[in-house]
Design a protein around this motif. Structure first.
Motif, mmCIF file in Angstrom:
data_model
loop_
_atom_site.group_PDB
_atom_site.id
_atom_site.type_symbol
_atom_site.label_atom_id
_atom_site.label_comp_id
_atom_site.label_asym_id
_atom_site.label_seq_id
_atom_site.Cartn_x
_atom_site.Cartn_y
_atom_site.Cartn_z
ATOM 1 N N HIS A 31 5.485 41.719 25.911
ATOM 2 C CA HIS A 31 6.501 42.475 25.165
ATOM 3 C C HIS A 31 5.932 43.516 24.212
ATOM 4 O O HIS A 31 6.561 44.550 23.981
ATOM 5 C CB HIS A 31 7.408 41.516 24.391
ATOM 6 C CG HIS A 31 8.263 40.693 25.283
ATOM 7 N ND1 HIS A 31 9.422 41.169 25.844
ATOM 8 C CD2 HIS A 31 8.104 39.436 25.745
ATOM 9 C CE1 HIS A 31 9.952 40.231 26.609
ATOM 10 N NE2 HIS A 31 9.173 39.172 26.567
ATOM 11 N N ASP A 74 1.140 49.891 12.824
ATOM 12 C CA ASP A 74 2.433 50.581 12.757
ATOM 13 C C ASP A 74 2.536 51.662 13.834
ATOM 14 O O ASP A 74 1.564 52.317 14.183
ATOM 15 C CB ASP A 74 2.684 51.163 11.367
ATOM 16 C CG ASP A 74 1.664 52.207 10.931
ATOM 17 O OD1 ASP A 74 0.591 52.312 11.554
ATOM 18 O OD2 ASP A 74 1.935 52.906 9.951
ATOM 19 N N ASN A 77 4.727 49.871 18.600
ATOM 20 C CA ASN A 77 5.814 49.237 19.343
ATOM 21 C C ASN A 77 7.152 49.808 18.920
ATOM 22 O O ASN A 77 7.353 50.172 17.766
ATOM 23 C CB ASN A 77 5.811 47.719 19.125
ATOM 24 C CG ASN A 77 4.570 47.073 19.681
ATOM 25 O OD1 ASN A 77 3.684 46.699 18.936
ATOM 26 N ND2 ASN A 77 4.489 46.973 20.987
ATOM 27 N N THR A 78 8.075 49.830 19.864
ATOM 28 C CA THR A 78 9.425 50.320 19.593
ATOM 29 C C THR A 78 10.279 49.182 19.028
ATOM 30 O O THR A 78 9.933 48.002 19.145
ATOM 31 C CB THR A 78 10.090 50.847 20.873
ATOM 32 O OG1 THR A 78 10.297 49.735 21.776
ATOM 33 C CG2 THR A 78 9.248 51.927 21.557
ATOM 34 N N LYS A 79 11.413 49.552 18.458
ATOM 35 C CA LYS A 79 12.353 48.540 17.964
ATOM 36 C C LYS A 79 12.841 47.668 19.113
ATOM 37 O O LYS A 79 13.018 46.459 18.959
ATOM 38 C CB LYS A 79 13.547 49.213 17.272
ATOM 39 C CG LYS A 79 13.205 49.812 15.942
ATOM 40 C CD LYS A 79 14.425 50.438 15.295
ATOM 41 C CE LYS A 79 14.050 51.079 13.974
ATOM 42 N NZ LYS A 79 15.216 51.641 13.286
ATOM 43 N N HIS A 80 13.052 48.289 20.266
ATOM 44 C CA HIS A 80 13.501 47.540 21.446
ATOM 45 C C HIS A 80 12.457 46.498 21.858
ATOM 46 O O HIS A 80 12.809 45.353 22.166
ATOM 47 C CB HIS A 80 13.788 48.499 22.606
ATOM 48 C CG HIS A 80 14.206 47.809 23.857
ATOM 49 N ND1 HIS A 80 15.451 47.255 24.033
ATOM 50 C CD2 HIS A 80 13.519 47.567 24.997
ATOM 51 C CE1 HIS A 80 15.514 46.693 25.220
ATOM 52 N NE2 HIS A 80 14.355 46.870 25.828
ATOM 53 N N GLU A 81 11.179 46.876 21.871
ATOM 54 C CA GLU A 81 10.114 45.936 22.223
ATOM 55 C C GLU A 81 10.062 44.774 21.234
ATOM 56 O O GLU A 81 9.927 43.612 21.637
ATOM 57 C CB GLU A 81 8.761 46.648 22.255
ATOM 58 C CG GLU A 81 8.586 47.583 23.430
ATOM 59 C CD GLU A 81 7.358 48.464 23.332
ATOM 60 O OE1 GLU A 81 6.835 48.829 24.399
ATOM 61 O OE2 GLU A 81 6.923 48.793 22.195
ATOM 62 N N MET A 82 10.183 45.095 19.953
ATOM 63 C CA MET A 82 10.125 44.034 18.944
ATOM 64 C C MET A 82 11.334 43.106 19.047
ATOM 65 O O MET A 82 11.190 41.882 18.926
ATOM 66 C CB MET A 82 9.977 44.624 17.553
ATOM 67 C CG MET A 82 8.574 45.181 17.337
ATOM 68 S SD MET A 82 8.242 45.666 15.642
ATOM 69 C CE MET A 82 8.845 47.338 15.662
ATOM 70 N N ALA A 83 12.510 43.660 19.299
ATOM 71 C CA ALA A 83 13.707 42.823 19.442
ATOM 72 C C ALA A 83 13.568 41.902 20.658
ATOM 73 O O ALA A 83 13.907 40.710 20.586
ATOM 74 C CB ALA A 83 14.947 43.695 19.560
ATOM 75 N N TYR A 85 10.808 40.858 21.934
ATOM 76 C CA TYR A 85 9.766 39.894 21.584
ATOM 77 C C TYR A 85 10.356 38.743 20.770
ATOM 78 O O TYR A 85 10.118 37.567 21.087
ATOM 79 C CB TYR A 85 8.662 40.611 20.805
ATOM 80 C CG TYR A 85 7.504 39.746 20.388
ATOM 81 C CD1 TYR A 85 6.627 39.216 21.327
ATOM 82 C CD2 TYR A 85 7.262 39.492 19.037
ATOM 83 C CE1 TYR A 85 5.543 38.439 20.938
ATOM 84 C CE2 TYR A 85 6.173 38.720 18.646
ATOM 85 C CZ TYR A 85 5.320 38.197 19.601
ATOM 86 O OH TYR A 85 4.246 37.433 19.206
ATOM 87 N N GLU A 110 4.229 45.595 10.494
ATOM 88 C CA GLU A 110 3.598 46.814 10.977
ATOM 89 C C GLU A 110 2.713 47.327 9.849
ATOM 90 O O GLU A 110 3.200 47.666 8.776
ATOM 91 C CB GLU A 110 4.648 47.853 11.347
ATOM 92 C CG GLU A 110 5.413 47.506 12.606
ATOM 93 C CD GLU A 110 6.249 48.666 13.066
ATOM 94 O OE1 GLU A 110 5.854 49.321 14.046
ATOM 95 O OE2 GLU A 110 7.283 48.926 12.416
#
Length: 136
Positions: A31, A74, A77-83, A85, A110
């Motif tokens: 992720h 920082d 990763n994108t917000k989508h990737e973190m969500a 994950y 980050e």
């Protein structure tokens, strides 16, 4: 290259620690695109009698919990990737620990590439050195 600290409720269990480390490494690679060969994971345990969520101990609630704290550079990763994950980590801990309290947390820090690294070199240094070697 992340460092991941994980606390889980329960008594220390070497086999469980190994499963947790393998699962978290796998999900972090899938992720967040972090290389598992340079990912460090520390698993610690906390007595459910002394872990409180919603005002009651986990022992009283007959449930488990976890706290995962990961540091990444920082902007990598994108917000989508973190969500995705966070969702995957929660789901995997439900498989690993059984009934997991809703108040189980994941924190993705980050941090600045100039303030983070390993082996005595910052991530910023690694990035610049790589660019210079490639001629970019």
């Amino acid at each position: 290259m992340p460092i991941i600290n994980i606390t889980v409720s329960g008594k220390p269990d070497t086999a469980l620690s190994s499963r947790i480390a393998a699962s978290v490494s796998e999900l972090t690679a899938a992720h967040l695109r972090k290389d598992p060969t340079i990912t460090a994971i520390v698993v610690t345990y906390a007595d459910p009698e002394h872990w409180f969520a919603g005002g009651k101990s986990l022992a009283e609630q007959d449930t488990n919990s976890f706290w995962l704290d990961i540091k990444v550079v920082d902007g990598t990763n994108t917000k989508h990737e973190m969500a995705a994950y966070l969702e995957a980590i929660f789901g995997r801990f439900e498989q690993l620990l059984g009934r997991v309290h809703h108040e189980s947390y994941v924190l993705v820090h980050e941090v600045s590439a100039a303030a983070y690294g390993y082996g005595g070199e910052t991530q910023e240094f690694r990035y610049i050195s790589g660019r210079l070697k490639s001629g970019d």
